[in-house]
Motif scaffolding. Structure first.
Motif, mmCIF file in Angstrom:
data_model
loop_
_atom_site.group_PDB
_atom_site.id
_atom_site.type_symbol
_atom_site.label_atom_id
_atom_site.label_comp_id
_atom_site.label_asym_id
_atom_site.label_seq_id
_atom_site.Cartn_x
_atom_site.Cartn_y
_atom_site.Cartn_z
ATOM 1 N N THR A 226 0.832 -1.207 0.000
ATOM 2 C CA THR A 226 0.000 0.000 0.000
ATOM 3 C C THR A 226 0.864 1.254 0.000
ATOM 4 O O THR A 226 0.449 2.291 -0.500
ATOM 5 C CB THR A 226 -0.956 0.016 1.208
ATOM 6 N N GLU A 227 2.075 1.150 0.569
ATOM 7 C CA GLU A 227 3.021 2.264 0.566
ATOM 8 C C GLU A 227 4.357 1.763 0.040
ATOM 9 O O GLU A 227 4.682 0.582 0.168
ATOM 10 C CB GLU A 227 3.209 2.821 1.973
ATOM 11 N N ARG A 228 5.137 2.674 -0.501
ATOM 12 C CA ARG A 228 6.457 2.294 -0.995
ATOM 13 C C ARG A 228 7.349 1.877 0.177
ATOM 14 O O ARG A 228 7.505 2.648 1.131
ATOM 15 C CB ARG A 228 7.098 3.464 -1.733
ATOM 16 N N PRO A 229 7.936 0.685 0.111
ATOM 17 C CA PRO A 229 8.840 0.262 1.187
ATOM 18 C C PRO A 229 10.046 1.201 1.276
ATOM 19 O O PRO A 229 10.491 1.760 0.281
ATOM 20 C CB PRO A 229 9.286 -1.138 0.752
ATOM 21 N N ASP A 230 10.550 1.365 2.496
ATOM 22 C CA ASP A 230 11.698 2.248 2.712
ATOM 23 C C ASP A 230 12.932 1.778 1.960
ATOM 24 O O ASP A 230 13.692 2.552 1.420
ATOM 25 C CB ASP A 230 12.031 2.360 4.199
ATOM 26 N N SER A 231 13.134 0.460 1.943
ATOM 27 C CA SER A 231 14.324 -0.101 1.296
ATOM 28 C C SER A 231 13.925 -1.125 0.262
ATOM 29 O O SER A 231 13.310 -2.137 0.581
ATOM 30 C CB SER A 231 15.221 -0.757 2.368
ATOM 31 N N LEU A 232 14.274 -0.861 -0.980
ATOM 32 C CA LEU A 232 13.998 -1.842 -2.037
ATOM 33 C C LEU A 232 14.905 -3.054 -1.928
ATOM 34 O O LEU A 232 14.587 -4.126 -2.411
ATOM 35 C CB LEU A 232 14.125 -1.194 -3.416
#
Length: 148
Positions: free
Chosen positions: A133-139
């Motif tokens: 739902t949100e962009r993860p902090d670390s790809l």
């Protein structure tokens, strides 16, 4: 091959999502796909919503096989046609050129037939593996290092 992108459009009737992603730096220099932009998009069936972030996966072995089919097979057809045209004509350059174009054309027709044969098969189709739902902090944590 793993891509990470954001859903920019979603059709609830068909379940098809348009996912926009940023291509790696190497893609900007290549231009083989004809899309000289750093942004790319793909339409896939997924259960998500506009604004979601998704992890799209195509098994590496299939990616390498597709690359082989797309580049090596036409080259082999071109060279085989070139050689056959040259040998059969006794060294005439015009016949060698014709043979190379014929060999390339036959390979491209074969690739088109093969594309229709494997289209839609799950093992050859990229799929959405995870929806966020949100962009993860670390790809890096989701296996997408270097894809920001």
């Amino acid at each position: 091959m793993i891509k990470f992108g954001q859903v920019t459009a979603y059709d609830e009737k068909t379940g098809m999502a348009t996912i926009t992603y940023i291509r790696p730096e190497a893609c900007a220099r290549c231009g083989a796909c004809g899309g000289l932009s750093q942004n790319g998009s793909i339409r896939l069936r997924a259960d998500c919503a506009v604004g979601n972030w998704v992890k799209v996966v195509l098994p590496d072995s299939r990616f390498m096989t597709a690359t082989l089919l797309a580049y090596i097979i036409p080259l082999i057809g071109f060279l085989a046609g070139l050689f056959a045209g040259s040998v059969l004509s006794g060294g005439s350059e015009l016949w060698a050129l014709g043979g190379s174009l014929l060999g390339l054309g036959l390979c491209l027709l074969g690739m088109k037939w093969n594309e229709k044969r494997i289209a839609g098969k799950p093992e050859w189709t990229p799929h959405v593996e995870q929806v966020y739902t949100e962009r993860p902090d670390s790809l890096d944590a989701i296996g997408c290092s270097g894809m920001e």
